[in-house]
Design an enzyme around this catalytic site. Structure first.
Site, PDB file in Angstrom:
ATOM      1  N   THR A 121       0.859  -1.192   0.000  1.00 17.86           N
ATOM      2  CA  THR A 121       0.000   0.000   0.000  1.00 17.86           C
ATOM      3  C   THR A 121       0.896   1.243   0.000  1.00 17.86           C
ATOM      4  O   THR A 121       1.670   1.442   0.938  1.00 17.86           O
ATOM      5  CB  THR A 121      -0.909  -0.026   1.244  1.00 17.86           C
ATOM      6  OG1 THR A 121      -1.665  -1.236   1.185  1.00 17.86           O
ATOM      7  CG2 THR A 121      -1.846   1.161   1.282  1.00 17.86           C
ATOM      8  N   GLU A 150      -3.515  -4.866  -2.990  1.00 25.84           N
ATOM      9  CA  GLU A 150      -3.973  -6.122  -2.384  1.00 25.84           C
ATOM     10  C   GLU A 150      -5.048  -5.808  -1.350  1.00 25.84           C
ATOM     11  O   GLU A 150      -4.897  -4.897  -0.554  1.00 25.84           O
ATOM     12  CB  GLU A 150      -2.777  -6.811  -1.708  1.00 25.84           C
ATOM     13  CG  GLU A 150      -3.116  -8.147  -1.102  1.00 25.84           C
ATOM     14  CD  GLU A 150      -3.812  -9.047  -2.103  1.00 25.84           C
ATOM     15  OE1 GLU A 150      -3.178  -9.439  -3.086  1.00 25.84           O
ATOM     16  OE2 GLU A 150      -5.006  -9.348  -1.905  1.00 25.84           O
ATOM     17  N   LEU A 251     -20.251  -3.672  10.579  1.00 29.47           N
ATOM     18  CA  LEU A 251     -21.117  -2.944  11.509  1.00 29.47           C
ATOM     19  C   LEU A 251     -21.063  -3.606  12.879  1.00 29.47           C
ATOM     20  O   LEU A 251     -22.003  -3.494  13.653  1.00 29.47           O
ATOM     21  CB  LEU A 251     -22.560  -2.922  10.990  1.00 29.47           C
ATOM     22  CG  LEU A 251     -22.859  -1.963   9.835  1.00 29.47           C
ATOM     23  CD1 LEU A 251     -24.339  -2.012   9.477  1.00 29.47           C
ATOM     24  CD2 LEU A 251     -22.464  -0.517  10.170  1.00 29.47           C
ATOM     25  N   CYS A 261      -3.040  -2.507   9.156  1.00 30.57           N
ATOM     26  CA  CYS A 261      -3.483  -1.746   7.980  1.00 30.57           C
ATOM     27  C   CYS A 261      -4.321  -0.508   8.315  1.00 30.57           C
ATOM     28  O   CYS A 261      -3.934   0.611   7.975  1.00 30.57           O
ATOM     29  CB  CYS A 261      -4.266  -2.648   7.043  1.00 30.57           C
ATOM     30  SG  CYS A 261      -3.200  -3.888   6.300  1.00 30.57           S
ATOM     31  N   LYS A 264      -2.563   2.443  10.219  1.00 38.40           N
ATOM     32  CA  LYS A 264      -1.478   2.998   9.401  1.00 38.40           C
ATOM     33  C   LYS A 264      -2.028   3.681   8.134  1.00 38.40           C
ATOM     34  O   LYS A 264      -1.625   4.791   7.789  1.00 38.40           O
ATOM     35  CB  LYS A 264      -0.550   1.835   9.021  1.00 38.40           C
ATOM     36  CG  LYS A 264       0.468   2.104   7.964  1.00 38.40           C
ATOM     37  CD  LYS A 264       1.360   0.898   7.772  1.00 38.40           C
ATOM     38  CE  LYS A 264       0.842  -0.131   6.803  1.00 38.40           C
ATOM     39  NZ  LYS A 264       0.839   0.226   5.395  1.00 38.40           N
TER      40      LYS A 264
HETATM   41  C1  UDX Z   1      -7.996  -4.845   6.330  1.00 40.85           C
HETATM   42  C2  UDX Z   1      -8.921  -4.839   5.113  1.00 40.85           C
HETATM   43  O1  UDX Z   1     -10.166  -5.449   5.463  1.00 40.85           O
HETATM   44  C3  UDX Z   1      -8.261  -5.564   3.947  1.00 40.85           C
HETATM   45  O2  UDX Z   1      -9.071  -5.469   2.787  1.00 40.85           O
HETATM   46  C4  UDX Z   1      -6.903  -4.930   3.673  1.00 40.85           C
HETATM   47  O3  UDX Z   1      -6.222  -5.611   2.631  1.00 40.85           O
HETATM   48  C5  UDX Z   1      -6.046  -4.918   4.925  1.00 40.85           C
HETATM   49  O4  UDX Z   1      -6.755  -4.254   5.992  1.00 40.85           O
HETATM   50  P1  UDX Z   1      -7.315  -6.632   8.201  1.00 40.85           P
HETATM   51  O5  UDX Z   1      -6.444  -5.553   8.785  1.00 40.85           O
HETATM   52  O6  UDX Z   1      -6.770  -7.987   8.045  1.00 40.85           O
HETATM   53  O7  UDX Z   1      -7.832  -6.185   6.743  1.00 40.85           O
HETATM   54  O8  UDX Z   1      -8.588  -6.748   9.146  1.00 40.85           O
HETATM   55  P2  UDX Z   1     -10.162  -6.504   9.096  1.00 40.85           P
HETATM   56  O9  UDX Z   1     -10.841  -7.811   9.086  1.00 40.85           O
HETATM   57  O10 UDX Z   1     -10.527  -5.554   8.045  1.00 40.85           O
HETATM   58  O11 UDX Z   1     -10.368  -5.831  10.537  1.00 40.85           O
HETATM   59  C6  UDX Z   1      -9.672  -4.650  10.902  1.00 40.85           C
HETATM   60  C7  UDX Z   1     -10.029  -4.225  12.304  1.00 40.85           C
HETATM   61  O12 UDX Z   1     -11.364  -3.773  12.369  1.00 40.85           O
HETATM   62  C8  UDX Z   1      -9.914  -5.340  13.358  1.00 40.85           C
HETATM   63  O13 UDX Z   1      -9.368  -4.797  14.546  1.00 40.85           O
HETATM   64  C9  UDX Z   1     -11.353  -5.775  13.570  1.00 40.85           C
HETATM   65  O14 UDX Z   1     -11.595  -6.373  14.821  1.00 40.85           O
HETATM   66  C10 UDX Z   1     -12.077  -4.448  13.422  1.00 40.85           C
HETATM   67  N1  UDX Z   1     -13.487  -4.593  13.016  1.00 40.85           N
HETATM   68  C11 UDX Z   1     -13.807  -5.110  11.796  1.00 40.85           C
HETATM   69  C12 UDX Z   1     -14.485  -4.166  13.888  1.00 40.85           C
HETATM   70  O15 UDX Z   1     -14.215  -3.680  14.999  1.00 40.85           O
HETATM   71  N2  UDX Z   1     -15.790  -4.272  13.486  1.00 40.85           N
HETATM   72  C13 UDX Z   1     -16.139  -4.779  12.273  1.00 40.85           C
HETATM   73  O16 UDX Z   1     -17.349  -4.833  11.988  1.00 40.85           O
HETATM   74  C14 UDX Z   1     -15.125  -5.223  11.409  1.00 40.85           C
END
Ligand code: UDX
Length: 433
Positions: A121, A150, A251, A261, A264
């Site tokens: 990214t 990605e 949600l 991710c 940052k």
């Molecule tokens: C994210 C993006 O979803 C992905 O497309 C990108 O490539 C990288 O960043 P990731 O960091 O693996 O992926 O986690 P994700 O499942 O998106 O969750 C991120 C954070 O949000 C976690 O701490 C999770 O617990 C939180 N979250 C997610 C919530 O608090 N509520 C939700 O409804 C969804």
């Protein structure tokens, strides 16, 4: 096709394994020889469901290998850069030093026409500066530099690799688009391919992550309002999500988003906007609100045990989310730090992240052998990560060992009715917490 991937981290390794499984010949390069040694023993250096089996299968089939040197690049038709872009400690802008180092190495090795794709990214315009750097390093190199963002999620990387919502190809020329379509040919029947210019592709990645972060922050704020006005956030989120324009995903209220991710990338996007004199007020307030949220939750937990001498809290969940061992920017870690600063004893458990947590906390907290053991002598149990295992907590096992029957569910996954029937004081985020 012959593919070289630079970087064996959470993006590089699943991409290497996935492309090998699609039938390509892949060499995954990492300058850390200790990682390459482990990978050569068919052991995955990160935890991802199903990754190690596929890694082994493709190494055995002769399609996947690992290297510390960049010489393999001269053979490749496609080189994918998947190195880290950590935030600058002060400005929070994305630090491109690993991208630049990789670009110089690649340029030196190129022989014949090659597509060089940036999967990391990176801020808008990075493709332009990297292309310039590569041409300066090797003026006779024949290549096209494209953006190939990605979108896979940690913990679901293998699933997401084979089932992407979309493949975005950011290229200013036609030739590399055709080559990337060939690279992903076996996935094209089940996904959408969007071909855009390089700068748009770079921005799609940041805008997508920031939008999801905003969505989470929004539902977290609505959860706080629900708790004040006696609503139930689960019902509110379900009711909102049934509108197909809103959708049910992202949600789920919680202690704030974390991981490598969202924190940052939102910071880097906000920096980029400020740098371009553009106001991204939603992203700015999401960043501030998400950071405040963890302190607020810690303060509520502290007040729930403030009347107890030598309070002890049992923590369920340390990783930033379900299905991963990754504790980077984990809300659980930040909340525990606040609790420790307030002299609260912590005993914690996570199904995957115990060894990473030990690297962070050392002897400052106690580690339980199983999820029920965190209740030993605790004045409060708190669920901070949405691990599936916690849905099966057996409260009858907990009663004999817990000091005070109180449980806070910051992810709303535990069967609180069962706990309440057994005499627990129960608190759910967006209901009464
Ligand atoms: C994210 C993006 O979803 C992905 O497309 C990108 O490539 C990288 O960043 P990731 O960091 O693996 O992926 O986690 P994700 O499942 O998106 O969750 C991120 C954070 O949000 C976690 O701490 C999770 O617990 C939180 N979250 C997610 C919530 O608090 N509520 C939700 O409804 C969804």
């Amino acid at each position: 096709m012959k593919v070289v991937i630079i970087g064996s981290g959470y993006v590089g390794l699943p991409t290497s394994v996935g492309l090998a499984e699609l039938g390509h010949h892949v060499v995954c390069v990492d300058r850390e020889s200790s990682k390459i040694e482990i990978l050569r023993q068919h052991i995955s250096t990160i935890y991802e469901d199903g990754l190690e089996e596929l890694l082994r299968k493709n190494v055995d089939a002769g399609r996947l290998s690992f290297s510390t040197t960049h010489e393999v690049i001269s053979e490749a038709e496609v080189v994918i850069i998947a190195v880290g872009t950590p935030p600058h400690p002060v400005t929070k802008e994305a630090d491109l030093k690993y991208i630049h180092a990789a670009a110089i190495e690649i340029a030196r090795e190129l022989k014949g026409y090659t597509v060089v794709a940036i999967k990391s990214t990176v801020p808008v315009g990075t493709g332009d500066s990297v292309e310039y750097l590569m041409k300066k390093t090797n003026p006779s190199a024949q290549f096209h530099l494209i953006s190939l963002p990605e979108f896979l999620r940690e913990g679901f990387a293998v699933h997401d690799f084979f089932n992407p919502d979309r493949i975005v190809i950011g290229a200013n020329e036609e030739e590399p688009k055709k080559i990337i379509n060939t690279l992903y040919a076996k996935l094209l029947s089940r996904t959408k391919v969007l071909q855009v210019n390089r700068r748009s592709a770079e921005l799609i990645k940041y805008a997508s992550n920031a939008f999801l972060a905003v969505k989470i922050h929004f539902i977290n704020e609505i959860a706080d309002l629900c708790a004040k006005v006696s609503g139930d956030i689960n019902d509110v989120a379900t009711g909102m999500g049934l509108d197909s324009r809103i959708g049910q995903k992202f949600l789920n209220p919680g202690p704030g988003y974390g991981g490598s991710c969202f924190p940052k990338d939102t910071e880097a996007l906000a920096y980029m906007a400020r740098h371009n004199q553009v106001e991204l007020s939603l992203v700015e307030s999401t960043i501030a609100g998400n950071s405040k949220r963890k302190r607020k939750i810690a303060a509520q937990l502290i007040s729930s045990v403030s009347d107890v001498p030598d309070p002890k809290i049992g923590v369920l969940g340390l990783a930033f989310k379900n299905g991963t061992d990754d504790c980077r920017s984990s809300p659980a870690v930040e909340i525990i730090e606040e609790l420790l600063n307030n002299d609260i004893e912590i005993i914690a458990y996570d199904p995957l992240a115990m060894s990473n947590a030990r690297c962070i906390f050392g002897e400052r907290i106690k580690y339980a052998d199983g999820m029920h053991d965190v209740a030993e002598g605790a004045d409060l149990l708190v669920v901070l990560t949405e691990c599936n295992e916690f849905k099966f907590l057996d409260f009858e096992k907990i009663i004999p060992i817990i000091r005070r029957q109180q449980i806070v569910d910051c992810r709303n996954i535990v069967d609180m009715d069962k706990a309440a029937k057994l005499g627990f004081k129960t608190m759910k985020i967006g209901l009464n917490f």
